[in-house]
Design an enzyme around this catalytic site. Sequence first.
Site, PDB file in Angstrom:
ATOM      1  CB  CYS A 115      -0.946  -0.001   1.192  1.00 54.11           C
ATOM      2  SG  CYS A 115      -2.137  -1.340   1.099  1.00 54.11           S
ATOM      3  CG  HIS A 261      -3.220   3.524   0.690  1.00 56.74           C
ATOM      4  ND1 HIS A 261      -3.551   2.973  -0.528  1.00 56.74           N
ATOM      5  CD2 HIS A 261      -3.390   2.539   1.612  1.00 56.74           C
ATOM      6  CE1 HIS A 261      -3.900   1.705  -0.341  1.00 56.74           C
ATOM      7  NE2 HIS A 261      -3.805   1.424   0.944  1.00 56.74           N
ATOM      8  CG  ASN A 291      -6.615  -0.862  -0.410  1.00 55.57           C
ATOM      9  OD1 ASN A 291      -5.751  -0.589  -1.246  1.00 55.57           O
ATOM     10  ND2 ASN A 291      -6.321  -1.086   0.860  1.00 55.57           N
TER      11      ASN A 291
HETATM   12  N1  COA Z   1     -19.167  -8.956   5.642  1.00 55.51           N
HETATM   13  C1  COA Z   1     -19.846  -9.203   6.755  1.00 55.51           C
HETATM   14  N2  COA Z   1     -19.268  -9.475   7.942  1.00 55.51           N
HETATM   15  C2  COA Z   1     -17.928  -9.494   7.984  1.00 55.51           C
HETATM   16  C3  COA Z   1     -17.147  -9.237   6.844  1.00 55.51           C
HETATM   17  C4  COA Z   1     -17.819  -8.958   5.639  1.00 55.51           C
HETATM   18  N3  COA Z   1     -17.183  -8.688   4.492  1.00 55.51           N
HETATM   19  N4  COA Z   1     -15.858  -9.309   7.191  1.00 55.51           N
HETATM   20  C5  COA Z   1     -15.801  -9.600   8.481  1.00 55.51           C
HETATM   21  N5  COA Z   1     -17.059  -9.715   8.975  1.00 55.51           N
HETATM   22  C6  COA Z   1     -17.482 -10.015  10.339  1.00 55.51           C
HETATM   23  C7  COA Z   1     -16.410 -10.716  11.131  1.00 55.51           C
HETATM   24  O1  COA Z   1     -16.439 -12.094  10.897  1.00 55.51           O
HETATM   25  C8  COA Z   1     -16.803 -10.361  12.540  1.00 55.51           C
HETATM   26  O2  COA Z   1     -17.857 -11.181  12.941  1.00 55.51           O
HETATM   27  P1  COA Z   1     -17.929 -11.739  14.465  1.00 55.51           P
HETATM   28  O3  COA Z   1     -18.036 -10.493  15.312  1.00 55.51           O
HETATM   29  O4  COA Z   1     -19.147 -12.566  14.446  1.00 55.51           O
HETATM   30  O5  COA Z   1     -16.662 -12.490  14.660  1.00 55.51           O
HETATM   31  C9  COA Z   1     -17.357  -8.943  12.420  1.00 55.51           C
HETATM   32  O6  COA Z   1     -17.700  -8.780  11.023  1.00 55.51           O
HETATM   33  C10 COA Z   1     -16.380  -7.885  12.805  1.00 55.51           C
HETATM   34  O7  COA Z   1     -15.133  -8.157  12.191  1.00 55.51           O
HETATM   35  P2  COA Z   1     -13.874  -7.278  12.408  1.00 55.51           P
HETATM   36  O8  COA Z   1     -12.771  -7.789  11.556  1.00 55.51           O
HETATM   37  O9  COA Z   1     -13.631  -7.089  13.867  1.00 55.51           O
HETATM   38  O10 COA Z   1     -14.430  -5.889  11.824  1.00 55.51           O
HETATM   39  P3  COA Z   1     -13.785  -4.484  11.851  1.00 55.51           P
HETATM   40  O11 COA Z   1     -14.743  -3.521  12.416  1.00 55.51           O
HETATM   41  O12 COA Z   1     -12.388  -4.492  12.384  1.00 55.51           O
HETATM   42  O13 COA Z   1     -13.694  -4.159  10.295  1.00 55.51           O
HETATM   43  C11 COA Z   1     -12.108  -4.081   8.531  1.00 55.51           C
HETATM   44  C12 COA Z   1     -12.922  -4.958   9.456  1.00 55.51           C
HETATM   45  C13 COA Z   1     -11.234  -4.969   7.683  1.00 55.51           C
HETATM   46  C14 COA Z   1     -13.053  -3.300   7.638  1.00 55.51           C
HETATM   47  C15 COA Z   1     -11.266  -3.090   9.359  1.00 55.51           C
HETATM   48  O14 COA Z   1     -10.594  -3.765  10.382  1.00 55.51           O
HETATM   49  C16 COA Z   1     -10.280  -2.331   8.543  1.00 55.51           C
HETATM   50  O15 COA Z   1     -10.648  -1.593   7.652  1.00 55.51           O
HETATM   51  N6  COA Z   1      -9.001  -2.477   8.847  1.00 55.51           N
HETATM   52  C17 COA Z   1      -7.946  -1.805   8.059  1.00 55.51           C
HETATM   53  C18 COA Z   1      -7.798  -2.544   6.814  1.00 55.51           C
HETATM   54  C19 COA Z   1      -6.962  -1.855   5.811  1.00 55.51           C
HETATM   55  O16 COA Z   1      -6.961  -0.679   5.699  1.00 55.51           O
HETATM   56  N7  COA Z   1      -6.274  -2.661   5.037  1.00 55.51           N
HETATM   57  C20 COA Z   1      -5.536  -2.206   3.942  1.00 55.51           C
HETATM   58  C21 COA Z   1      -4.114  -2.089   4.219  1.00 55.51           C
HETATM   59  S1  COA Z   1      -3.628  -0.482   4.357  1.00 55.51           S
END
Ligand code: COA
Length: 334
Positions: A115, A261, A291
């Site tokens: 990224c 980004h 992304n």
């Molecule tokens: N659709 C529905 N539910 C989903 C899902 C999806 N696509 N992906 C994950 N879930 C569920 C999980 O299984 C979890 O369920 P549970 O509570 O029953 O275990 C719940 O949603 C919460 O998951 P979690 O991973 O804790 O969510 P979050 O609020 O942290 O959001 C991201 C997830 C990935 C959106 C977030 O962490 C994020 O954006 N992180 C940064 C990622 C990033 O920027 N990456 C690029 C590199 S720079």
Amino acid sequence: MYNSRIIGLGKYLPDNVVTNDELAKLMDTNDEWIQERTGIKERRWIKKGTDDSSAVMGAKAARIAIDRAGLTKDDIDFIVFATLSPDYYFPGCGVQIQDMLDMKTIGALDVRNQCSGFVYAISVADQFIKTGMYKNVLVIGAEYHSNGLDKTTRGRGVTVIFGDGAGACVLSREEDNTKGILSTHLHSEGKYADKLIVKSPSIGHWVPEILDSKEEDISYFPYMDGTFVFKNAVVRFGEVIMEGLTKNSLTKEDIDLFIPHQANLRISQFVQRKFGLRDDQVYNNIMKYGNTTAASIIIALTEAWEQGKVNDNDTVVLAAFGSGFTWGSVIIKW
Ligand code: COA
């Protein structure tokens, strides 16, 4: 010492739009969850069977950037190509560009900083120009994610985020030291490599071993500890933007346009609030493209420029955070 200035910008996005509702047909997810957590409404995924790849998309964006710079391919002295999804394990995409654009036998370098790839790539190009070694450097960021994602419920936390696309710019020698790229700032923290990683195939864990393991081995799909990435991203974005501003005796009030980004709209909004920026001072397009990793900043910068949002003398700040961890910023006087 010279400065370097962006004199041409180009982008290419595959035609195939994939909405959140379409993803919900492949895995247990829904439009509301994706939009609420990431801001993404749709992304572009290369349709299988078309010719597009990271190098092909990069070449398409590069031709536009060179043309808009008022140059020809023969004016380019060097290529820097950033991607985590190269066409081949080796050689890199840079040499493919040299061939696809039928260029002279100029040097070509691939940057693998995920990224942060574009920020690292433009920083490398900037150094070559500042020292006087090259006059015009082609910098490309391109990603073909969609074919390498786990499109089942198992992979939903990662798969819904990523999209395909490419952007390119021509960075050129600038005699006026008050214009162009003022500084770049690069960082890494490898102890968190396994927080956002595609482990295989690696030389230590090659294809036959993966195939032998049947279903159990999913190390060739991206793994991401989303919450940990999020928490680190918001801190590092803030730090590295401040580092760039301080280096140039600027303050947050001097920022005309911030192009983060496009990791997650919530991360961009968090940073926007931290710096007290208005909506018109921040450019986001993750809603449309997801992304696109090394391509995201250069696609966003190109789009902002196409919309007349980047003007002479503007202070433009680029910043990225991602796998490695790596992060960085670029401060530009347009
Ligand atoms: N659709 C529905 N539910 C989903 C899902 C999806 N696509 N992906 C994950 N879930 C569920 C999980 O299984 C979890 O369920 P549970 O509570 O029953 O275990 C719940 O949603 C919460 O998951 P979690 O991973 O804790 O969510 P979050 O609020 O942290 O959001 C991201 C997830 C990935 C959106 C977030 O962490 C994020 O954006 N992180 C940064 C990622 C990033 O920027 N990456 C690029 C590199 S720079």
